[in-house]
Design a protein around this motif. Sequence first.
Motif, mmCIF file in Angstrom:
data_model
loop_
_atom_site.group_PDB
_atom_site.id
_atom_site.type_symbol
_atom_site.label_atom_id
_atom_site.label_comp_id
_atom_site.label_asym_id
_atom_site.label_seq_id
_atom_site.Cartn_x
_atom_site.Cartn_y
_atom_site.Cartn_z
ATOM 1 N N ARG A 458 33.544 41.202 36.528
ATOM 2 C CA ARG A 458 33.508 41.634 35.126
ATOM 3 C C ARG A 458 33.047 43.076 35.028
ATOM 4 N N SER A 459 33.479 43.701 33.973
ATOM 5 C CA SER A 459 33.084 45.082 33.708
ATOM 6 C C SER A 459 31.660 45.115 33.178
ATOM 7 N N VAL A 460 31.159 46.312 32.958
ATOM 8 C CA VAL A 460 29.806 46.459 32.416
ATOM 9 C C VAL A 460 29.689 45.750 31.074
ATOM 10 N N GLN A 461 30.717 45.813 30.259
ATOM 11 C CA GLN A 461 30.699 45.179 28.945
ATOM 12 C C GLN A 461 31.200 43.743 28.964
ATOM 13 N N GLY A 462 31.377 43.167 30.146
ATOM 14 C CA GLY A 462 31.691 41.746 30.259
ATOM 15 C C GLY A 462 33.154 41.386 30.217
ATOM 16 N N ARG A 463 34.053 42.356 30.299
ATOM 17 C CA ARG A 463 35.482 42.034 30.315
ATOM 18 C C ARG A 463 35.901 41.621 31.716
ATOM 19 N N ASN A 464 36.799 40.652 31.796
ATOM 20 C CA ASN A 464 37.284 40.180 33.093
ATOM 21 C C ASN A 464 38.165 41.224 33.766
ATOM 22 N N LEU A 465 37.996 41.383 35.069
ATOM 23 C CA LEU A 465 38.887 42.214 35.872
ATOM 24 C C LEU A 465 39.958 41.287 36.438
ATOM 25 N N TYR A 466 41.013 41.113 35.700
ATOM 26 C CA TYR A 466 42.028 40.118 36.031
ATOM 27 C C TYR A 466 42.836 40.523 37.262
ATOM 28 N N VAL A 467 43.136 39.520 38.086
ATOM 29 C CA VAL A 467 44.020 39.689 39.232
ATOM 30 C C VAL A 467 45.095 38.617 39.149
ATOM 31 N N MET A 468 46.336 39.038 39.220
ATOM 32 C CA MET A 468 47.444 38.082 39.277
ATOM 33 C C MET A 468 47.946 38.033 40.715
ATOM 34 N N GLU A 469 47.859 36.852 41.317
ATOM 35 C CA GLU A 469 48.413 36.646 42.658
ATOM 36 C C GLU A 469 49.803 36.038 42.507
ATOM 37 N N ILE A 470 50.779 36.648 43.151
ATOM 38 C CA ILE A 470 52.168 36.201 43.047
ATOM 39 C C ILE A 470 52.669 35.863 44.442
ATOM 40 N N SER A 471 53.041 34.620 44.628
ATOM 41 C CA SER A 471 53.556 34.134 45.912
ATOM 42 C C SER A 471 53.948 32.686 45.728
ATOM 43 N N THR A 472 54.681 32.158 46.660
ATOM 44 C CA THR A 472 54.864 30.711 46.651
ATOM 45 C C THR A 472 53.557 30.076 47.088
ATOM 46 N N ASN A 473 53.186 28.960 46.489
ATOM 47 C CA ASN A 473 51.915 28.279 46.765
ATOM 48 C C ASN A 473 50.736 29.228 46.533
ATOM 49 N N PRO A 474 50.660 29.847 45.358
ATOM 50 C CA PRO A 474 49.605 30.846 45.122
ATOM 51 C C PRO A 474 48.232 30.207 45.012
ATOM 52 N N GLY A 475 47.211 31.000 45.296
ATOM 53 C CA GLY A 475 45.840 30.528 45.202
ATOM 54 C C GLY A 475 45.356 29.764 46.409
ATOM 55 N N VAL A 476 46.214 29.608 47.425
ATOM 56 C CA VAL A 476 45.879 28.863 48.638
ATOM 57 C C VAL A 476 46.085 29.781 49.838
ATOM 58 N N ASP A 477 45.214 29.653 50.853
ATOM 59 C CA ASP A 477 45.408 30.426 52.073
ATOM 60 C C ASP A 477 46.763 30.088 52.678
ATOM 61 N N GLN A 478 47.573 31.099 52.957
ATOM 62 C CA GLN A 478 48.926 30.873 53.460
ATOM 63 C C GLN A 478 49.101 31.586 54.789
ATOM 64 N N GLN A 479 49.244 30.792 55.824
ATOM 65 C CA GLN A 479 49.388 31.359 57.155
ATOM 66 C C GLN A 479 50.731 32.062 57.286
ATOM 67 N N GLY A 480 50.704 33.236 57.910
ATOM 68 C CA GLY A 480 51.940 33.940 58.227
ATOM 69 C C GLY A 480 52.428 34.908 57.178
ATOM 70 N N LYS A 481 51.733 35.015 56.042
ATOM 71 C CA LYS A 481 52.178 35.921 54.987
ATOM 72 C C LYS A 481 51.232 37.111 54.890
ATOM 73 N N PRO A 482 51.747 38.333 55.002
ATOM 74 C CA PRO A 482 50.893 39.510 54.798
ATOM 75 C C PRO A 482 50.564 39.686 53.321
ATOM 76 N N GLU A 483 49.455 40.374 53.059
ATOM 77 C CA GLU A 483 48.993 40.579 51.693
ATOM 78 C C GLU A 483 49.093 42.067 51.324
ATOM 79 N N VAL A 484 49.479 42.324 50.068
ATOM 80 C CA VAL A 484 49.560 43.688 49.555
ATOM 81 C C VAL A 484 48.853 43.722 48.207
ATOM 82 N N MET A 485 48.257 44.863 47.877
ATOM 83 C CA MET A 485 47.456 44.963 46.663
ATOM 84 C C MET A 485 47.852 46.185 45.846
ATOM 85 N N PHE A 486 47.949 46.000 44.507
ATOM 86 C CA PHE A 486 48.125 47.101 43.569
ATOM 87 C C PHE A 486 46.953 47.098 42.588
#
Length: 1253
Positions: A458-486
């Motif tokens: 969260r920010s200083v004023q309490g706003r969420n720092l949202y992250v959208m993960e996009i992949s098949t089977n998102p939110g789960v550790d996925q072996q063999g897939k590299p990760e990229v961040m924007f």
Amino acid sequence: MSQNIFPLQILGLRRTNKVYEETYKGYDNYADMTNRLQRFSQKYAHICSLVSIGQSVEGRELWVTRITTSPTADVPGKPRFKYVGNIHGDEALSRQLLVYLIEYLLTQYGRDVRVTELVNRTDIYIMASMNPDGFERAVEGDCTGSSAGRENTKHYDLDKSFPDQDKAFSETSEDIPEVTAVMQWILEKKFVLSGSLRGGSVKATYPFHDGSSYAASGLTTDDALFRLLTHTYTENHPIMKMKNPDCPDDPNKSFRDGITTWGMQNYNYFKGNCFEVTFGLSCCKYPPASQLSIEWINNKEALLAYIHQAHIGVRGYVMTRSGFGLPNVTISVSGTDHNITTWMFGDYYRLLLPGRYDITASSPGFLSNTVKNVPVIKGKATLLNFTLEEPAEEMLLLDPSEQPMITNDRLSTPGPPISKSPIHTLDFQHHSYDEMEMFLQLLSVVYPYITYLKSAGRSVQGRNLYVMEISTNPGVDQQGKPEVMFLGNLHGNEFIGRGILLNLIEYLCRNYDEDPLVTHLVNSTIIHIMPSMNPDGYELALKGDLSVIGHGNSHHVDLNADFPKQSRSRNTVEAETKAVMNWIKAHFFVLSASIRGGTESGLVVYPSSLDSVDKDMFKSVAEAYYLICFLIVYHPVSHCFCLLHNVGTDLLTWAYHSTDTLAVDIGLSCELLPPEKLLSEYWEKNHRALLHFIQRVHLVVRGMVTDGQSGKGIANATVMVEGSSHHVHTSSTGQYWRPLAPGSYHITASASGYTPMSVSVHVLKTWVEQVDFKLNRDTLQPSVEEGEQKDFETLVEWLLAPGELDQLVRSLIPAQTLQYRTYKERSGFLRGLTLNFPHITRLYSLGQSTEFRTIWALEIAGNLKFPQPAEPKIRFLAGVHGNAAVGPELLLEFASFLCLNYGRNPAITKLIDRSRILILPCVNPDGREQAQEGLCSSSVGYTNANGTDLDTDFFYGNASAQPETLAVMDLISGGTFSLSIVLEGGFLLATYPYDRPNQQAQNEETLRYLASLYASSHPSMHLGKLRCTKKSEGIPGGILKGADFRSHTGSMKDFSLDVGLCPEITVYTGCCMFPSEPHLFSLWMENRLPLFRMLLEVHRRLSGVVRDSEGRPVSDAVVVVNGSMNVHADSQGRFTTLVAPGTHQLMVQAHGYRQELQQAGSSLLTLMTYIIINCPEILYPRLASLMSILICALLIWHLRSAKFSRIQDGVRWLRRKRDVLRMETIASEKSPLQQEFPDECGSEEDPFLVEGH
């Protein structure tokens, strides 16, 4: 503003206070059934949909209820299962039982762990009535049936109207529209497993009964598999498993194993990929309604168990090299002549028995692919993916407009066609924080199968720092897939980065399964996008001058100059910076990009201080991005008036020196806030370059670092490139990715406890270089995985920081299983947990209660079979008093919470992997059965069945103790637990030992701290003001010493501390002992954070090792903490204990060594204080040797003289001198060393015993 982020699979899942109870009063006619199914689809729309696949002859709808997450979308990755009932209209029981099954699955979802997992993992279709016209003509109570009800309106037996495998379909759709609709449905869905429910017999049947050559040759090559499927149902049906149903009108009154061979299954098996078994449910086809309840009970468990069989065998995807799923690919298995084909997404499921198989994927226009010796284990589907190659495919080098797309090692391939961006469908506007929040949540709802929305902080004023993960089977550790961040909006007044990243999220979601490139990237990559790192600055910039206001956060700090210079720097950073640092360190991002405004469009900036090896890599990334921007979509180069320079350490420099990722800034526009009408132009200029940037994570050196003996991946191994100070590390499975420009390199892999290994690698531009390392253990190095431990320490220290644990708990998948359970229901729930999570749970019995109910203990750990010495053990207990009914349900919810999030949330996964958690939900099951809901102060159920208060029965050596007490005392005595938490009721406070009066614990300061830790994590307990009784008013901090609250002897917490050497805290969860069930949810919300906080606390401990001056462990050492608490070292000299924060005096005592005094500090944010204590030897062992020589001399002299009495006096004198030397280090007779070192000699009356020494 929303404060909670929930994974989509449970969106809309809220526990109702009352579950509809089926009355089993009668059968539903067509109108009633239709209304009922429609109500289900409306009330449970998040997991249920209702569709008609056609109509009967008389125009009645053929309703199909679909139950799964995302019930209105076709989603890959789940086996499709179906039940069909009432194919003969007079066989009415099947129809009604399937309606009951639909209702059971819907009402128990989110309450029953087994049902929840079944619905989450399976695509379930239920057609309750295939012949609604015949049902309307059938008569209740008619057990033998009639042709009027059995057949459809055109007098066709629907079962026998399905075409044989060798014959054409002769009937017209007007005569049997029901069969035509079901045939089309079967072909479209390609079900994996099916059950057809009938009546008139009690047996299970499978293909074939048509007299074909298949039957003549012993049914099919899948005969053994069909027998397993039928046994699954029959063994869970109390009548079928008797193998003698004794149906009076059934010609086959006795049948072997409840199995024969007949049915509609042929069409499913030959034409539809599907294994179908027919189940006869009852001797009576249309039994009276009075029998419905017992029939449901007989069939419920069998119906559920059979659905589970859709998850055995082999599953996977068949794809092209470009990542396209291939439909209708033939999957063949050696040894069987029955093939199946892939579905529309290229996914397949082939049911198989345990064993090893050669499996082939083949399709016209592609080279077949065979994988040999594929292992299939019992109860779980083996994942096996295929990539099919086109013959003589040309290897082309691409210009920037045709970028390579790599899926196989050492193969170059032209990229798939890239469709033009459908910009008219994207949302080009500047969003406020609330609008952005709603936009992201909407996308996560619409595209649940490829998105996972969470908050990194969260920010200083309490706003969420949202992250959208996009992949098949998102939110789960996925072996063999590299990760990229924007990352965007690093400066709040740079609007363009935030806007373009929101467009990128929307573009990837909308074009998945439409655009080949997008589909491949999402299938093969884990894409993380944080649109706004500085939401506070953004909101400020909306209101003022963009050039000044909003550049920094609400503290006016430039976040891009806020990163520490060194990875372990203690510099204070802003909340947003800290959240992003923790987020990056928690992942293995191969490449990262900060999307910026105020810089030239297409300009890629990388760290200024680089090694030459990495400079070449950064240059290649920058050049590729620039070329795509300016050659593919021509636009004039613009030069910005000024570029902002950072005063401190920026994100790029920090990431390069402190993390695994290589990070760049990508400039999109000189303007900070371009007009909304220009956003589409900036998107058109940059979107292909952004997609190419994602694609770059595949053009790297990658591989595995494994143990040379076991083959297991080594986590946190270091991969180094000669000439570069930037090192990368392996994931939990041993995988790594290292971006490098084309050229020759020398790469080394190393890990703690292993001998490093180096190889030379030549990297080319057009293929992936796979470099695997097999490391051999170094016998001279310790085998402890130090890297994994450091990672874990970092994780727990992060969770101990203010607000972080609460944020984690809020983001987890809620179990929502809260309800009061009887003993039988509680036992079934615990068994369900172990069935669904067999790798991390173990259920066992501690003993039985007075009335012979089992006292269950559930163990949760990541290494059940191989306990680690350093793993702390924590114990959670409830139900010591049976009428304290809240505690057992909170612990069952806690167990479900942990299990459901294991493997889905990295923090919970690591926490369970590093802990041993024992949950004993009900110590007093007999008392719990007597207690009554809603009675807040009643004593009914307080004692066990013998009328004994179990919390007064814990005395060491008490042979007459109650059976419940004996069972728990055995657990405590041999458990080596670090901490125990007991949940009680009737008050709102926490108590610590001792309960017996007039005694103070050695470590009372620590015990008081542990109790205050629970109370302070509770929203109201720490206030100490709840007026349960007059006695509970004004309790400072909400904690009391047990004796000050309710003084008594024989308590469990006193026994735990004295005998088990384990501190135990008793928590009273609320004023009411047995509140009504609707209160459970609020009680869980109040106590879930404290429960997790205590779980973390066992990892925040004082630990160390005692060694001698030569580095050898001192196994018999005693560490006296603060002059009062004795901690014994184990055989390796290791010791551990929980302590309150502060500075502690450690006095080490060991036989033959001088006392050693040392100080150790412990803080609230320190995971573990680890110390090494070196104890110097003292001289008395040498003196003892001299005395032994003197004693021997005296004995010899005695043998030659007659002065025996003088010798005896001399021996006594020598012994006294020896004892003086020995006891110099022992303060009193009560020293813990007294029993450690008993006198080596016998009675002083027999001095000749000295001769033996």
